[in-house]
Design a protein around this motif. Sequence first.
Motif, PDB file in Angstrom:
ATOM      1  N   VAL A 241       0.910  -1.140   0.009  1.00  0.00           N
ATOM      2  CA  VAL A 241       0.049   0.006   0.017  1.00  0.00           C
ATOM      3  C   VAL A 241       0.817   1.278  -0.162  1.00  0.00           C
ATOM      4  O   VAL A 241       0.612   2.036  -0.877  1.00  0.00           O
ATOM      5  CB  VAL A 241      -1.131   0.015   0.994  1.00  0.00           C
ATOM      6  N   ILE A 244       2.437   1.733  -3.576  1.00  0.00           N
ATOM      7  CA  ILE A 244       1.611   2.278  -4.367  1.00  0.00           C
ATOM      8  C   ILE A 244       1.603   3.715  -4.336  1.00  0.00           C
ATOM      9  O   ILE A 244       1.222   4.741  -5.311  1.00  0.00           O
ATOM     10  CB  ILE A 244       0.279   1.675  -4.787  1.00  0.00           C
ATOM     11  N   ILE A 245       1.351   4.363  -2.885  1.00  0.00           N
ATOM     12  CA  ILE A 245       0.988   5.590  -2.689  1.00  0.00           C
ATOM     13  C   ILE A 245       2.350   6.582  -2.975  1.00  0.00           C
ATOM     14  O   ILE A 245       2.197   7.687  -3.582  1.00  0.00           O
ATOM     15  CB  ILE A 245       0.649   5.837  -1.214  1.00  0.00           C
ATOM     16  N   MET A 268      -5.111   4.848  -8.917  1.00  0.00           N
ATOM     17  CA  MET A 268      -4.171   4.563  -7.778  1.00  0.00           C
ATOM     18  C   MET A 268      -4.799   4.297  -6.434  1.00  0.00           C
ATOM     19  O   MET A 268      -4.272   3.569  -5.651  1.00  0.00           O
ATOM     20  CB  MET A 268      -2.933   5.782  -7.698  1.00  0.00           C
ATOM     21  N   ALA A 272      -4.337   0.897  -4.608  1.00  0.00           N
ATOM     22  CA  ALA A 272      -3.873   0.898  -3.021  1.00  0.00           C
ATOM     23  C   ALA A 272      -4.727   0.453  -1.981  1.00  0.00           C
ATOM     24  O   ALA A 272      -4.746  -0.570  -1.273  1.00  0.00           O
ATOM     25  CB  ALA A 272      -3.752   2.415  -2.325  1.00  0.00           C
ATOM     26  N   GLU A 352       9.193   3.348  -6.050  1.00  0.00           N
ATOM     27  CA  GLU A 352       9.026   1.871  -5.608  1.00  0.00           C
ATOM     28  C   GLU A 352       9.770   1.246  -4.835  1.00  0.00           C
ATOM     29  O   GLU A 352       9.298   0.635  -3.793  1.00  0.00           O
ATOM     30  CB  GLU A 352       8.750   1.254  -7.026  1.00  0.00           C
TER      31      GLU A 352
END
Length: 435
Positions: A241, A244-245, A268, A272, A352
């Motif tokens: 999570v 992705i944020i 997005m 998430a 990432e």
Amino acid sequence: MTVTSANDAAQSRRSEPRLAERLERVDHEAEARAVWWRRFGFWFPVAVYAISRIYVLIAGILLAKGQIALPIGLERIRISYPLPADPGYLAAMTNWDGQWYRVIAEEGYPRVLPRVGHGGIDMNPWAFFPVFPLTVGAIMTVTGLPFVVVGPVLSTLVGFAAMFLLFKLIDQAVGRWEAIVAVVATCFYIASPVFSAAYTESAALLLVVAILLLLRARRYWWVAVLLVVLALTRNVVIAMVPVIIAHAVVRWRQGDEGPHPVRFRWGMVALAAWAGVLTLLWPTIVSVVTQTPDAYNQTMLAWNIQTKVKLYMWWNLLYTYWGVVGQGLGILAVAAFTWFMLSKHSWRWGPEIWGWAGAYPGYILLVTSTTPSRVRYALLAFPMTLIIAWFLKLRWWSRWRYWILGAIVIVGAIQMWWWLENYLVIKNLADDLYP
């Protein structure tokens, strides 16, 4: 020594780091034109991993000779498949959790949960996620090979793919030197023999790295699919999570949200949320199939594992080992790591890798117990190797970095032998040592 010779020597010392940098400077276009098996990005990670696996094979063959007989009915360990003393390398590589995975591969999951005398749920296969054992079971059905062959061999082979993708990810996102260090340090990490055992570390590392690569490539539908597979392999999907944020925030700040920024933002948010919801996927499946509410959590309690925040356990562990000094050092370590993560040194990793570097260690501290398995869990914290790479590129160490990396390999090999002998191979039941 004359002034000229002294200047020549100084110039030679200064040129050594530059020579190393030239060796690490990559012409990606030229490398892409080469035959795939001659590319450094292929043969190096594969070769390093192969060398480490040969070492584990030799060590495992020798150390398995000291394993004790494991009959059914032992008090300190559940044995579903008895083993004689000196069972051989492959059998030793199916110890501990490997026996549970064998139960799943050969018999599947029970529909009715076993109970103990006080009515609580007993240890059972539902505590273990299905992707690895069911894949092993399918291969066993097709080939007719036994679990003691398929389980360790499959784990080892998956590790090759994991190391190849790990090198590719770090090479693309950070640089060639960092990719070299990441692969070497991971292959010769103390608990890396588990890559050759009937465990899920190889598969989990492969999936984590693949998801990060796909996220960098903006293949979001494939990310969503692999998140499901990860959620059914290891209980770590929640740590995706923040990743992705971080990816979404960086794209927003850079004005790189594509032609439909609103759609991207909602996408997005959905991705998430999807990663967060998938944390409940396996517990929900367990409850539905067994028709028992909260079956997964109750099953974990049979191992005295509670699915709640466990940060206090780490705090207590530091005090047990080193008292107040240990707790102080723990605070300093977290502060130093936080400083590094908020500095430009880590920002160059990309959102990432940076997101995983922060989220997964946080997950370990908050969610996992202070059991010996914590050493094995750290295998997925591969961004920590990038801190080693950064440190070795500092001007004080730069000229010696390859020598120091070689020393890391030697020390790691010694630690791998010790871990394999004292944790994976069962030499006695007097200690609560397990991988």
